[in-house]
Design a protein around this motif. Structure first.
Motif, PDB file in Angstrom:
ATOM      1  N   GLN A 115       5.047  10.238 144.649  1.00 41.96           N
ATOM      2  CA  GLN A 115       3.879   9.828 143.863  1.00 41.96           C
ATOM      3  C   GLN A 115       3.166   8.656 144.501  1.00 41.96           C
ATOM      4  O   GLN A 115       3.798   7.789 145.102  1.00 41.96           O
ATOM      5  CB  GLN A 115       4.319   9.409 142.452  1.00 41.96           C
ATOM      6  N   VAL A 116       1.873   8.636 144.295  1.00 41.68           N
ATOM      7  CA  VAL A 116       1.056   7.530 144.785  1.00 41.68           C
ATOM      8  C   VAL A 116       0.125   7.117 143.661  1.00 41.68           C
ATOM      9  O   VAL A 116      -0.401   7.976 142.953  1.00 41.68           O
ATOM     10  CB  VAL A 116       0.223   7.982 146.006  1.00 41.68           C
ATOM     11  N   GLY A 117      -0.049   5.818 143.500  1.00 41.11           N
ATOM     12  CA  GLY A 117      -0.965   5.376 142.453  1.00 41.11           C
ATOM     13  C   GLY A 117      -1.515   3.990 142.708  1.00 41.11           C
ATOM     14  O   GLY A 117      -0.969   3.221 143.506  1.00 41.11           O
ATOM     15  N   ASN A 118      -2.612   3.695 142.049  1.00 41.61           N
ATOM     16  CA  ASN A 118      -3.239   2.380 142.128  1.00 41.61           C
ATOM     17  C   ASN A 118      -3.362   1.834 140.710  1.00 41.61           C
ATOM     18  O   ASN A 118      -3.712   2.585 139.798  1.00 41.61           O
ATOM     19  CB  ASN A 118      -4.648   2.482 142.700  1.00 41.61           C
ATOM     20  N   LYS A 119      -3.089   0.542 140.581  1.00 39.42           N
ATOM     21  CA  LYS A 119      -3.090  -0.017 139.236  1.00 39.42           C
ATOM     22  C   LYS A 119      -3.775  -1.375 139.242  1.00 39.42           C
ATOM     23  O   LYS A 119      -3.470  -2.232 140.076  1.00 39.42           O
ATOM     24  CB  LYS A 119      -1.632  -0.173 138.800  1.00 39.42           C
ATOM     25  N   GLY A 120      -4.685  -1.562 138.327  1.00 38.59           N
ATOM     26  CA  GLY A 120      -5.321  -2.868 138.165  1.00 38.59           C
ATOM     27  C   GLY A 120      -4.958  -3.399 136.791  1.00 38.59           C
ATOM     28  O   GLY A 120      -4.992  -2.651 135.815  1.00 38.59           O
ATOM     29  N   SER A 121      -4.566  -4.674 136.721  1.00 31.92           N
ATOM     30  CA  SER A 121      -4.099  -5.202 135.438  1.00 31.92           C
ATOM     31  C   SER A 121      -4.706  -6.563 135.130  1.00 31.92           C
ATOM     32  O   SER A 121      -5.051  -7.325 136.025  1.00 31.92           O
ATOM     33  CB  SER A 121      -2.578  -5.400 135.445  1.00 31.92           C
ATOM     34  N   ARG A 165       3.948  17.443 138.643  1.00 32.95           N
ATOM     35  CA  ARG A 165       3.153  16.254 138.945  1.00 32.95           C
ATOM     36  C   ARG A 165       1.675  16.569 138.799  1.00 32.95           C
ATOM     37  O   ARG A 165       1.246  17.670 139.123  1.00 32.95           O
ATOM     38  CB  ARG A 165       3.433  15.820 140.380  1.00 32.95           C
ATOM     39  N   PHE A 166       0.941  15.606 138.296  1.00 32.79           N
ATOM     40  CA  PHE A 166      -0.513  15.766 138.258  1.00 32.79           C
ATOM     41  C   PHE A 166      -1.158  14.390 138.399  1.00 32.79           C
ATOM     42  O   PHE A 166      -0.491  13.366 138.264  1.00 32.79           O
ATOM     43  CB  PHE A 166      -0.969  16.474 136.978  1.00 32.79           C
ATOM     44  N   GLU A 167      -2.434  14.393 138.665  1.00 33.68           N
ATOM     45  CA  GLU A 167      -3.156  13.146 138.845  1.00 33.68           C
ATOM     46  C   GLU A 167      -3.766  12.751 137.509  1.00 33.68           C
ATOM     47  O   GLU A 167      -4.401  13.581 136.861  1.00 33.68           O
ATOM     48  CB  GLU A 167      -4.260  13.358 139.867  1.00 33.68           C
ATOM     49  N   ALA A 168      -3.574  11.514 137.113  1.00 32.61           N
ATOM     50  CA  ALA A 168      -4.095  11.110 135.806  1.00 32.61           C
ATOM     51  C   ALA A 168      -4.724   9.727 135.882  1.00 32.61           C
ATOM     52  O   ALA A 168      -4.425   8.929 136.778  1.00 32.61           O
ATOM     53  CB  ALA A 168      -2.964  11.108 134.782  1.00 32.61           C
ATOM     54  N   LEU A 169      -5.574   9.486 134.921  1.00 34.88           N
ATOM     55  CA  LEU A 169      -6.125   8.149 134.731  1.00 34.88           C
ATOM     56  C   LEU A 169      -5.476   7.642 133.448  1.00 34.88           C
ATOM     57  O   LEU A 169      -5.634   8.263 132.396  1.00 34.88           O
ATOM     58  CB  LEU A 169      -7.647   8.229 134.568  1.00 34.88           C
ATOM     59  N   ALA A 170      -4.700   6.573 133.568  1.00 29.74           N
ATOM     60  CA  ALA A 170      -3.949   6.124 132.397  1.00 29.74           C
ATOM     61  C   ALA A 170      -4.301   4.684 132.051  1.00 29.74           C
ATOM     62  O   ALA A 170      -4.418   3.835 132.928  1.00 29.74           O
ATOM     63  CB  ALA A 170      -2.462   6.257 132.660  1.00 29.74           C
ATOM     64  N   ASN A 171      -4.471   4.459 130.772  1.00 32.61           N
ATOM     65  CA  ASN A 171      -4.680   3.102 130.309  1.00 32.61           C
ATOM     66  C   ASN A 171      -3.410   2.651 129.606  1.00 32.61           C
ATOM     67  O   ASN A 171      -2.822   3.385 128.830  1.00 32.61           O
ATOM     68  CB  ASN A 171      -5.854   3.044 129.338  1.00 32.61           C
ATOM     69  N   GLU A 172      -2.998   1.433 129.932  1.00 29.08           N
ATOM     70  CA  GLU A 172      -1.771   0.917 129.337  1.00 29.08           C
ATOM     71  C   GLU A 172      -2.088  -0.416 128.686  1.00 29.08           C
ATOM     72  O   GLU A 172      -2.478  -1.365 129.354  1.00 29.08           O
ATOM     73  CB  GLU A 172      -0.736   0.747 130.451  1.00 29.08           C
ATOM     74  N   PHE A 173      -1.956  -0.460 127.373  1.00 26.74           N
ATOM     75  CA  PHE A 173      -2.262  -1.689 126.649  1.00 26.74           C
ATOM     76  C   PHE A 173      -0.967  -2.276 126.115  1.00 26.74           C
ATOM     77  O   PHE A 173      -0.147  -1.571 125.534  1.00 26.74           O
ATOM     78  CB  PHE A 173      -3.226  -1.374 125.498  1.00 26.74           C
ATOM     79  N   TYR A 232      -4.396   2.709 135.470  1.00 19.67           N
ATOM     80  CA  TYR A 232      -3.657   3.322 136.568  1.00 19.67           C
ATOM     81  C   TYR A 232      -4.370   4.615 136.945  1.00 19.67           C
ATOM     82  O   TYR A 232      -4.739   5.407 136.075  1.00 19.67           O
ATOM     83  CB  TYR A 232      -2.226   3.613 136.106  1.00 19.67           C
ATOM     84  N   TYR A 233      -4.578   4.789 138.214  1.00 17.65           N
ATOM     85  CA  TYR A 233      -5.084   6.080 138.661  1.00 17.65           C
ATOM     86  C   TYR A 233      -4.140   6.604 139.726  1.00 17.65           C
ATOM     87  O   TYR A 233      -3.943   5.959 140.762  1.00 17.65           O
ATOM     88  CB  TYR A 233      -6.507   5.974 139.221  1.00 17.65           C
ATOM     89  N   GLY A 234      -3.513   7.732 139.448  1.00 13.43           N
ATOM     90  CA  GLY A 234      -2.594   8.257 140.433  1.00 13.43           C
ATOM     91  C   GLY A 234      -1.707   9.319 139.838  1.00 13.43           C
ATOM     92  O   GLY A 234      -2.015   9.915 138.800  1.00 13.43           O
ATOM     93  N   ASP A 235      -0.585   9.543 140.509  1.00 13.90           N
ATOM     94  CA  ASP A 235       0.298  10.630 140.110  1.00 13.90           C
ATOM     95  C   ASP A 235       1.195  10.238 138.951  1.00 13.90           C
ATOM     96  O   ASP A 235       1.687   9.109 138.899  1.00 13.90           O
ATOM     97  CB  ASP A 235       1.184  11.023 141.302  1.00 13.90           C
ATOM     98  N   VAL A 236       1.399  11.185 138.062  1.00  8.72           N
ATOM     99  CA  VAL A 236       2.398  11.033 137.006  1.00  8.72           C
ATOM    100  C   VAL A 236       3.115  12.378 136.871  1.00  8.72           C
ATOM    101  O   VAL A 236       2.624  13.396 137.363  1.00  8.72           O
ATOM    102  CB  VAL A 236       1.783  10.654 135.641  1.00  8.72           C
ATOM    103  N   THR A 237       4.263  12.350 136.203  1.00 12.42           N
ATOM    104  CA  THR A 237       4.923  13.625 135.946  1.00 12.42           C
ATOM    105  C   THR A 237       4.989  13.849 134.451  1.00 12.42           C
ATOM    106  O   THR A 237       5.045  12.896 133.671  1.00 12.42           O
ATOM    107  CB  THR A 237       6.369  13.649 136.486  1.00 12.42           C
ATOM    108  N   SER A 238       4.985  15.103 134.096  1.00  4.18           N
ATOM    109  CA  SER A 238       5.145  15.471 132.702  1.00  4.18           C
ATOM    110  C   SER A 238       6.216  16.546 132.660  1.00  4.18           C
ATOM    111  O   SER A 238       6.319  17.370 133.575  1.00  4.18           O
ATOM    112  CB  SER A 238       3.822  16.009 132.165  1.00  4.18           C
ATOM    113  N   THR A 239       7.034  16.519 131.629  1.00  5.69           N
ATOM    114  CA  THR A 239       8.084  17.527 131.503  1.00  5.69           C
ATOM    115  C   THR A 239       7.719  18.441 130.333  1.00  5.69           C
ATOM    116  O   THR A 239       7.394  17.963 129.248  1.00  5.69           O
ATOM    117  CB  THR A 239       9.456  16.859 131.281  1.00  5.69           C
TER     118      THR A 239
END
Ligand SMILES: [Cu+2]
Lengths: 222, 304
Positions: free
Chosen positions: B190-196, B253-261, B216-223
């Motif tokens: 997986q590869v990802g970029n994260k700004g916080s 694996r898929f590419e996602a844009l994730a917000n983490e608060f 976060y923009y990058g790879d995540v996995t889902s089961t």
């Protein structure tokens, strides 16, 4: 008999000052809510303006214990040299940006005498910090009179051995608000009713940088 | 979005930064640069997660109770008045009550170089950091090398208020998984970029409130419940059969844009120890998919 007693007492009163008999001044400091105030500095300055120069070089120390300056407040007389021992097993730095004394002691190792002593030659408030540990903070209160004392946890301070005479008594605290009445004068040292001078001051709810780790990160300089 | 060429460049750079920093540390040791302080941070956590697998359908959300422990041990070196180098060993363990296949241990090393622009608590600082380590799971198909590199900018505005801004490049290199026929990639590559951003505010002498948000923009996995694997072909190249959750599922694996608060409260028990409560909400989006995860945790943290 009474005439004789009066005569003796009057004579003693006249003679005692010239014989160098001195007095202790006790002060108690409370805040507006009646809580005892620790780390307040009480000074007594003769209204005559005559201040005897100390006979020997004055020294005092501020230690570093568990990454904390000890004491938090150190009152000293102008001309005093402060030494900075380091009782921790790590290194510290000391700096001040204050007008009354600007200085920097570069990073120094544990032990006694490892940091160059600093002489404070101007009156005023000097705030100390450490560049390694942001929460470290201490106050040096440089005063022009040799008569000063700091309140303890019980809010009380005793200035010892003040020669009799007319004095201005002042209070200072690192977090004192401007609205506080800080001066009492003239106070007649030697007169029994004047030997206890209490103050009620307004103190800001000041904070230092919190040292314990935060929940997400941040809070403390890494 | 991430072409392979770009990713490889960044991974190379990350490894390069890590090596340079390690060499610098060794040099500092040899030149006996002034070490200033020890790093010793420890943490004990207990929490609840309502979507450990990033399941998208409601019935696929697998929740669990977790505990974790972590220790960071190292040293700070002061390089003159304005630079600080730190090196630390990082050990973390996490246990899951129900899905013990997810139990994992991370061991790694972190190097960071911090420049403080001046003295005093309000002087801003900038840090470049890099870490590398191995993440080992009970279910070995998830084992991975983890690399992280980035920049953090910190500024304290007063005794009460401080702010952190950071950027991280994250690279995970999966070791063991065997793709389903037709899906040759490893979902744990997986590869990802994260700004916080993290804002902390001191409410009372003991109580620190923090708010954090990261994108976060990058790879995540889902089961997921596998169904027909062919339907996954349009949006993933990496899919495996996964028994981590005690039944036969598929992880892709898929590419996602994730917000983490995150919102946190921290109570100082002493100058070294704090009691913390955190809530985190993750919302991930990928084309028309949406997953979310709620996490609550309490922790005791110690810092020397
Ligand atoms: Cu220090």
């Amino acid at each position: 008999m009474t005439t004789f007693a009066t005569y003796v007492i009057t004579l003693l009163c006249l003679l005692l000052p010239t014989m160098g008999y001195c007095y202790d001044l006790v002060s108690e400091v409370k805040d507006g809510e009646g809580a005892l105030v620790e780390n307040a500095v009480i000074t007594a300055t003769p209204l005559s303006g005559e201040i005897k120069k100390p006979e020997k070089n004055l020294t005092a120390e501020i230690d570093q214990i568990d990454k904390t300056f000890v004491d938090f407040v150190t009152p000293i007389m102008v001309g005093t040299t402060l030494v900075f021992p380091n009782s921790d097993k790590i290194r510290h730095q000391v700096y001040s940006f204050s007008e009354a004394k600007k200085f920097e002691i570069p990073l120094y190792p544990p032990g006694q005498g490892r940091a160059t002593p600093v002489t404070f030659d101007k009156p005023g408030v000097v705030v100390l910090g450490c560049n390694i540990h942001d929460w470290m903070k201490a106050y040096v209160y440089v005063v022009e009179t040799p008569f000063f004392a700091k309140t303890g946890k019980n809010g009380k301070a005793t200035i010892k051995d003040i020669p009799p005479g007319q004095y201005k008594i002042e209070v200072w605290h690192p977090y004192i608000k401007k609205s506080s009445a800080t001066v009492k004068q003239p106070v007649n040292i030697g007169k029994e009713s004047d030997m206890k001078v209490d103050f009620v001051i307004d103190v800001k709810k000041a904070l230092t940088v919190r040292r314990a780790p935060g929940s997400i990160g941040g809070g403390v300089y890494p | 979005m991430f072409s392979l060429k770009h990713v490889n460049q960044r991974v190379k750079m990350l490894k390069y930064v890590h090596v340079v920093m390690l060499v610098t540390v060794m040099f500092c040791q040899a030149a006996s640069a002034e070490w200033a302080d020890w790093i010793l941070n420890a943490s004990l956590d207990g929490g609840f997660e309502d979507n450990t697998n990033f399941g998208i359908e409601k019935y696929m959300r697998l929740s669990d109770v977790t505990t974790s422990q972590s220790v960071l041990v190292g040293r700070y070196y002061q390089l003159g008045d304005y630079f600080r180098l730190s090196i630390a060993a990082d050990l973390k363990a996490k246990e899951y009550k129900r899905y013990d296949g997810l139990d994992n241990v991370y061991s790694g090393a972190t190097v960071a170089l911090t420049h403080k622009c001046g003295w005093g608590l309000e002087a801003p600082w900038l840090r470049i950091h890099s870490s590398a380590g191995y993440l080992s799971f009970n279910e070995a198909m998830r084992d991975s090398w983890m690399y992280n590199g980035g920049l953090t900018f910190g500024k304290r505005f007063s005794e009460r208020f401080d702010m952190l801004l950071s950027y991280n490049f994250i690279y995970r290199n999966g070791k063991n998984s065997q793709g389903v026929a037709g899906f040759m990639g490893n979902p744990f590559d997986q590869v990802g970029n994260k700004g916080s951003v993290v804002l902390s505010y001191l409410l009372t002498e003991q109580l620190l409130a923090s708010l954090g948000d990261s994108v976060y923009y990058g790879d995540v996995t889902s089961t997921v419940e596998p169904g027909d694997f062919n339907t996954f072909k349009s949006f993933t190249k990496a899919l495996i059969r996964d028994t981590t959750f005690n039944r036969r599922l598929g992880t892709y694996r898929f590419e996602a844009l994730a917000n983490e608060f995150t919102a946190g409260l921290s109570y100082a028990l002493s100058g070294h120890t704090s009691l913390n409560v955190n809530y985190t909400r993750v919302d991930g989006y990928a084309s028309d998919l949406h997953y979310y995860d709620n996490l609550v945790s309490t922790s005791i943290k110690y810092s020397f």
